[in-house]
Motif scaffolding. Structure first.
Motif, PDB file in Angstrom:
ATOM      1  N   VAL A  97       0.891  -1.494   0.113  1.00  0.00           N
ATOM      2  CA  VAL A  97      -0.015   0.273  -0.006  1.00  0.00           C
ATOM      3  C   VAL A  97       0.742   1.540  -0.165  1.00  0.00           C
ATOM      4  CG1 VAL A  97      -2.374   1.359   1.699  1.00  0.00           C
ATOM      5  CG2 VAL A  97      -1.551  -1.033   1.275  1.00  0.00           C
ATOM      6  N   PHE A  98       0.864   1.842  -1.382  1.00  0.00           N
ATOM      7  CA  PHE A  98       1.678   2.924  -1.058  1.00  0.00           C
ATOM      8  C   PHE A  98       1.584   4.079  -0.219  1.00  0.00           C
ATOM      9  CE2 PHE A  98       4.558   6.193  -3.378  1.00  0.00           C
ATOM     10  CZ  PHE A  98       3.836   7.416  -3.080  1.00  0.00           C
ATOM     11  N   GLY A  99       2.237   4.932   0.098  1.00  0.00           N
ATOM     12  CA  GLY A  99       2.376   5.764   1.760  1.00  0.00           C
ATOM     13  C   GLY A  99       1.869   5.255   2.975  1.00  0.00           C
ATOM     14  N   PRO A 101       3.671   2.645   5.721  1.00  0.00           N
ATOM     15  CA  PRO A 101       5.038   2.022   5.934  1.00  0.00           C
ATOM     16  C   PRO A 101       4.400   0.791   6.325  1.00  0.00           C
ATOM     17  CG  PRO A 101       4.214   3.337   7.944  1.00  0.00           C
ATOM     18  CD  PRO A 101       3.587   3.482   6.922  1.00  0.00           C
TER      19      PRO A 101
ATOM     20  N   ASP B  31      10.623   8.980   6.300  1.00  0.00           N
ATOM     21  CA  ASP B  31       9.262   9.407   7.508  1.00  0.00           C
ATOM     22  C   ASP B  31       9.249   7.909   8.109  1.00  0.00           C
ATOM     23  OD1 ASP B  31       6.480   8.381   5.119  1.00  0.00           O
ATOM     24  OD2 ASP B  31       8.418   7.431   5.306  1.00  0.00           O
ATOM     25  N   TYR B  32      10.291   6.980   7.682  1.00  0.00           N
ATOM     26  CA  TYR B  32       9.694   5.779   8.035  1.00  0.00           C
ATOM     27  C   TYR B  32      10.992   5.104   8.604  1.00  0.00           C
ATOM     28  CZ  TYR B  32       7.948   0.656   9.066  1.00  0.00           C
ATOM     29  OH  TYR B  32       7.468  -0.357   9.731  1.00  0.00           O
ATOM     30  N   LEU B  34      14.129   1.725   9.424  1.00  0.00           N
ATOM     31  CA  LEU B  34      14.308   0.211  10.206  1.00  0.00           C
ATOM     32  C   LEU B  34      15.222   0.137  10.822  1.00  0.00           C
ATOM     33  CD1 LEU B  34      12.643   0.684   6.724  1.00  0.00           C
ATOM     34  CD2 LEU B  34      11.475  -1.369   7.391  1.00  0.00           C
ATOM     35  N   ARG B  93      12.803   5.135   4.491  1.00  0.00           N
ATOM     36  CA  ARG B  93      12.454   4.859   3.211  1.00  0.00           C
ATOM     37  C   ARG B  93      11.214   6.140   3.587  1.00  0.00           C
ATOM     38  NH1 ARG B  93       5.771   3.839   3.073  1.00  0.00           N
ATOM     39  NH2 ARG B  93       6.009   5.801   3.949  1.00  0.00           N
ATOM     40  N   ILE B  95       9.311   9.230   2.106  1.00  0.00           N
ATOM     41  CA  ILE B  95       7.626   9.733   1.440  1.00  0.00           C
ATOM     42  C   ILE B  95       7.288   9.371  -0.470  1.00  0.00           C
ATOM     43  CG2 ILE B  95       5.487  11.041   1.320  1.00  0.00           C
ATOM     44  CD1 ILE B  95       7.243  12.388   3.649  1.00  0.00           C
ATOM     45  N   GLN B  96       8.231   9.918  -0.826  1.00  0.00           N
ATOM     46  CA  GLN B  96       8.042   9.799  -2.901  1.00  0.00           C
ATOM     47  C   GLN B  96       9.020   8.404  -2.926  1.00  0.00           C
ATOM     48  OE1 GLN B  96      10.970  13.249  -3.291  1.00  0.00           O
ATOM     49  NE2 GLN B  96       9.258  14.827  -3.426  1.00  0.00           N
ATOM     50  N   ALA B  98       8.425   5.284  -1.779  1.00  0.00           N
ATOM     51  CA  ALA B  98       7.693   5.150  -1.018  1.00  0.00           C
ATOM     52  C   ALA B  98       7.835   3.694  -0.484  1.00  0.00           C
ATOM     53  CB  ALA B  98       6.155   4.566  -0.941  1.00  0.00           C
TER      54      ALA B  98
END
Lengths: 115, 113
Positions: A97-99, A101, B31-32, B34, B93, B95-96, B98
């Motif tokens: 799913v895009f967007g 995480p 934005d993420y 890991l 990761r 945003i752009q 994804a």
């Protein structure tokens, strides 16, 4: 089943050979990835498939040809490789799913040696 | 241009003590984040993640801290066990992009008995 499987584990090929790497997952993930990892380096993204369509190609040479026959399978076809292409090739999958995480789950890799 | 950096190629810690692995990033659009653990001849195994809207995430012996102003994250392992000996990769990761993870160079953690 939270596993990504890859075959073969090891592959030795000559520069004129054609071979294929195979990856399979049964987690219902709709994004699948190919990475290349050289020794003592991080994984480098090669291709991303989302819903069986190629969504990212990181300027990979055409001697590497990916294919996604269905949502569970991912292949990487190899032709006319160079010795510098020798590396560990990793497959991964994630919810697509895009967007939103989500972590990528990796397979054990195929150790490729090009002679 | 290396957007995710792990400046310590190796770290040695005594069993039972705390292991702290560090990671810096340059792209404010990430934005993420890991952490993955990798044993030789195996694929990376996902350990723990954190969204940029949080500053801490905990899962058992593993805690990840995020300092957005410093563009820095760290992984704490307490207590460290011999089975924790592996290479740890930090990944981010944007945003752009994804579906695209950017990995750091990795830190080899060795837990000494």
């Amino acid at each position: 089943d939270t596993e990504v499987t890859q075959t073969p584990k090891h592959l030795v090929m000559g520069m004129t050979n054609k071979k294929s790497l195979k990856c399979e997952q049964h987690m219902g993930h709709r994004a699948m990835y190919w990475y290349k990892q050289k020794a003592k380096k991080p994984p480098e993204l090669m291709f991303v498939y989302s819903y069986e369509k190629l969504s990212i190609n990181e300027s990979v040479p055409s001697r590497f040809s990916p294919e996604c026959p269905n949502s569970s399978l991912l292949n990487l076809h190899l032709h006319a490789l160079q010795p510098e292409d020798s590396a560990l090739y990793l497959c991964a999958s994630s919810q697509a799913v895009f967007g939103r995480p989500s972590e990528q789950f990796f397979g054990p890799g195929t150790r490729l040696t090009v002679l | 241009d290396q957007q995710v950096k792990q400046n310590s190629p190796s770290l040695s810690v005594q069993e039972g003590r705390i292991s702290i692995l560090n990671c810096d990033y340059t792209n404010s659009m990430f934005d993420y984040f890991l952490w993955y653990k990798k044993y030789p001849a195996e694929g990376p195994t996902f350990l723990i993640s954190i969204s940029s809207i949080k500053d801490k995430n905990e899962d058992g012996r593993f805690t990840v801290f995020l300092n957005k102003s410093a563009k820095h994250l760290s992984l704490h392992i307490v207590p460290s066990q011999p089975g924790d000996s592996a290479v740890y990769f930090c990944a981010a990761r944007g945003i752009q992009g994804a579906q695209k993870l950017v990995f750091g160079q990795g830190t080899r953690l060795t837990i000494n008995p």
